[in-house]
Write a protein that holds these residues in place. Sequence first.
Motif, PDB file in Angstrom:
ATOM      1  N   PHE A  95       0.831  -1.194   0.000  1.00 48.60           N
ATOM      2  CA  PHE A  95       0.000   0.000   0.000  1.00 48.60           C
ATOM      3  C   PHE A  95       0.872   1.253   0.000  1.00 48.60           C
ATOM      4  N   GLY A  96       0.345   2.315  -0.576  1.00 45.92           N
ATOM      5  CA  GLY A  96       1.031   3.600  -0.590  1.00 45.92           C
ATOM      6  C   GLY A  96       0.234   4.573  -1.440  1.00 45.92           C
ATOM      7  N   LEU A  97       0.885   5.646  -1.876  1.00 44.05           N
ATOM      8  CA  LEU A  97       0.229   6.647  -2.721  1.00 44.05           C
ATOM      9  C   LEU A  97       0.585   6.404  -4.177  1.00 44.05           C
ATOM     10  N   SER A  98      -0.399   6.525  -5.041  1.00 41.99           N
ATOM     11  CA  SER A  98      -0.214   6.216  -6.455  1.00 41.99           C
ATOM     12  C   SER A  98       0.827   7.124  -7.108  1.00 41.99           C
ATOM     13  N   SER A  99       1.679   6.534  -7.960  1.00 38.58           N
ATOM     14  CA  SER A  99       2.698   7.294  -8.685  1.00 38.58           C
ATOM     15  C   SER A  99       2.269   7.619 -10.108  1.00 38.58           C
ATOM     16  N   TYR A 100       1.073   7.181 -10.508  1.00 38.50           N
ATOM     17  CA  TYR A 100       0.644   7.363 -11.890  1.00 38.50           C
ATOM     18  C   TYR A 100       0.090   8.751 -12.182  1.00 38.50           C
ATOM     19  N   ALA A 101      -0.280   9.483 -11.168  1.00 37.47           N
ATOM     20  CA  ALA A 101      -0.809  10.834 -11.361  1.00 37.47           C
ATOM     21  C   ALA A 101      -0.524  11.633 -10.099  1.00 37.47           C
ATOM     22  N   ASP A 102      -0.542  12.938 -10.250  1.00 35.86           N
ATOM     23  CA  ASP A 102      -0.247  13.812  -9.111  1.00 35.86           C
ATOM     24  C   ASP A 102      -1.505  14.014  -8.268  1.00 35.86           C
ATOM     25  N   ASN A 103      -2.066  12.874  -7.798  1.00 36.82           N
ATOM     26  CA  ASN A 103      -3.305  12.983  -7.017  1.00 36.82           C
ATOM     27  C   ASN A 103      -3.150  12.466  -5.592  1.00 36.82           C
ATOM     28  N   ASN A 104      -2.019  11.792  -5.303  1.00 34.73           N
ATOM     29  CA  ASN A 104      -1.728  11.332  -3.935  1.00 34.73           C
ATOM     30  C   ASN A 104      -2.865  10.491  -3.355  1.00 34.73           C
ATOM     31  N   LEU A 105      -3.366   9.547  -4.150  1.00 36.36           N
ATOM     32  CA  LEU A 105      -4.448   8.681  -3.695  1.00 36.36           C
ATOM     33  C   LEU A 105      -3.895   7.359  -3.182  1.00 36.36           C
ATOM     34  N   LEU A 106      -4.524   6.830  -2.140  1.00 33.86           N
ATOM     35  CA  LEU A 106      -4.107   5.552  -1.596  1.00 33.86           C
ATOM     36  C   LEU A 106      -4.388   4.444  -2.606  1.00 33.86           C
ATOM     37  N   CYS A 107      -3.430   3.518  -2.734  1.00 33.31           N
ATOM     38  CA  CYS A 107      -3.587   2.442  -3.707  1.00 33.31           C
ATOM     39  C   CYS A 107      -2.941   1.176  -3.152  1.00 33.31           C
ATOM     40  N   ALA A 108      -3.151   0.058  -3.851  1.00 30.06           N
ATOM     41  CA  ALA A 108      -2.581  -1.218  -3.453  1.00 30.06           C
ATOM     42  C   ALA A 108      -2.118  -1.971  -4.689  1.00 30.06           C
ATOM     43  N   SER A 109      -1.008  -2.719  -4.539  1.00 23.62           N
ATOM     44  CA  SER A 109      -0.444  -3.469  -5.665  1.00 23.62           C
ATOM     45  C   SER A 109       0.221  -4.731  -5.144  1.00 23.62           C
ATOM     46  N   LEU A 117       9.789  -8.574 -17.396  1.00 24.45           N
ATOM     47  CA  LEU A 117       8.888  -8.356 -18.523  1.00 24.45           C
ATOM     48  C   LEU A 117       7.438  -8.166 -18.103  1.00 24.45           C
ATOM     49  N   LYS A 118       7.177  -8.228 -16.791  1.00 23.98           N
ATOM     50  CA  LYS A 118       5.812  -8.075 -16.283  1.00 23.98           C
ATOM     51  C   LYS A 118       5.807  -7.041 -15.163  1.00 23.98           C
ATOM     52  N   PRO A 119       5.620  -5.777 -15.511  1.00 18.82           N
ATOM     53  CA  PRO A 119       5.623  -4.730 -14.479  1.00 18.82           C
ATOM     54  C   PRO A 119       4.433  -4.856 -13.552  1.00 18.82           C
ATOM     55  N   PRO A 120       4.578  -4.407 -12.316  1.00 17.87           N
ATOM     56  CA  PRO A 120       3.446  -4.461 -11.373  1.00 17.87           C
ATOM     57  C   PRO A 120       2.357  -3.477 -11.765  1.00 17.87           C
ATOM     58  N   THR A 121       1.143  -3.826 -11.455  1.00 16.10           N
ATOM     59  CA  THR A 121       0.000  -2.960 -11.738  1.00 16.10           C
ATOM     60  C   THR A 121      -0.784  -2.738 -10.452  1.00 16.10           C
ATOM     61  N   LEU A 122      -1.623  -1.729 -10.481  1.00 15.68           N
ATOM     62  CA  LEU A 122      -2.446  -1.426  -9.315  1.00 15.68           C
ATOM     63  C   LEU A 122      -3.635  -2.377  -9.244  1.00 15.68           C
ATOM     64  N   ARG A 123      -3.855  -2.921  -8.055  1.00 17.23           N
ATOM     65  CA  ARG A 123      -5.042  -3.744  -7.812  1.00 17.23           C
ATOM     66  C   ARG A 123      -6.221  -2.864  -7.414  1.00 17.23           C
ATOM     67  N   HIS A 124      -5.927  -1.825  -6.620  1.00 16.06           N
ATOM     68  CA  HIS A 124      -6.975  -0.940  -6.128  1.00 16.06           C
ATOM     69  C   HIS A 124      -6.421   0.476  -6.058  1.00 16.06           C
ATOM     70  N   ILE A 125      -7.310   1.448  -6.237  1.00 13.84           N
ATOM     71  CA  ILE A 125      -6.988   2.853  -5.985  1.00 13.84           C
ATOM     72  C   ILE A 125      -8.264   3.521  -5.483  1.00 13.84           C
ATOM     73  N   TRP A 126      -8.125   4.308  -4.406  1.00 11.92           N
ATOM     74  CA  TRP A 126      -9.304   4.869  -3.749  1.00 11.92           C
ATOM     75  C   TRP A 126      -9.207   6.392  -3.671  1.00 11.92           C
ATOM     76  N   ASP A 127     -10.346   7.031  -3.831  1.00 12.89           N
ATOM     77  CA  ASP A 127     -10.453   8.484  -3.700  1.00 12.89           C
ATOM     78  C   ASP A 127     -11.035   8.805  -2.331  1.00 12.89           C
ATOM     79  N   ASP A 128     -10.301   9.614  -1.551  1.00 13.53           N
ATOM     80  CA  ASP A 128     -10.793   9.960  -0.213  1.00 13.53           C
ATOM     81  C   ASP A 128     -11.596  11.260  -0.194  1.00 13.53           C
ATOM     82  N   ASP A 129     -11.909  11.786  -1.368  1.00  9.14           N
ATOM     83  CA  ASP A 129     -12.802  12.948  -1.511  1.00  9.14           C
ATOM     84  C   ASP A 129     -12.233  14.251  -0.969  1.00  9.14           C
TER      85      ASP A 129
END
Length: 219
Positions: A95-109, A117-129
């Motif tokens: 768990f941590g903050l997403s690096s894919y956009a400058d939104n600082n949303l909690l995510c899990a991978s 040859l298989k980069p990690p992907t996000l399983r979940h990303i949540w918006d805390d409003d």
Amino acid sequence: MAFMLLSSARGSKDQIVGTDQRGNTLLYSSGSHTIRVMPTLKSYTVVRHSDILVYAKDIGTYSFDTVSRAWSKAGDWVLPISGRAEYVPEYDLWFGLSSYADNNLLCASDLSAASELKPPTLRHIWDDDLRPPEDWVSGLAYAVHLGSSKFCIARYFEAREEEPCEDGSGFIRSGCEKFAVLTGVEVERCGEAGGGLRMITHRSKRYRLANSKLLDLVL
């Protein structure tokens, strides 16, 4: 600033890596008594109990095996979590903050499943409003794991302070206010047979900073 000892198998070329909260990194060699500036770290974590993954921009992701004390390239991909990724054993995810956009949303991978040859992907990303006003300039952000799948998300901002002109013609800038917004969240299972995850957002609170230090601490 955090430090980590890197020792050679022979124990004759010990090196110390130091990195600050922004990822600025230095390498000290005890053999030559020299200090070198290293690439800025964007993400880092521990996987498989003994491997340290680090990502630096334009370089890729590397793995350091703390048992064999050897470096290897994990891949040219980017770790999906910015800063420190925290492993949560209850869900076998990082768990941590997403690096894919400058939104600082909690995510899990699932970082353990990644390969060259298989980069990690996000399983979940949540918006805390959290919707900061347009005049807030965002800065650093961190997700601190408090245990039991609970997190404190700390986001730092700056905002201009203005005072009205004496003649009433407008406003003049009187300074810059620095403050942090702390948001409490927790992750729990949901869905059929508890196969999914959801985030529950608790309250957010703003704390003004004095000399870059919090006036109040919240646990």
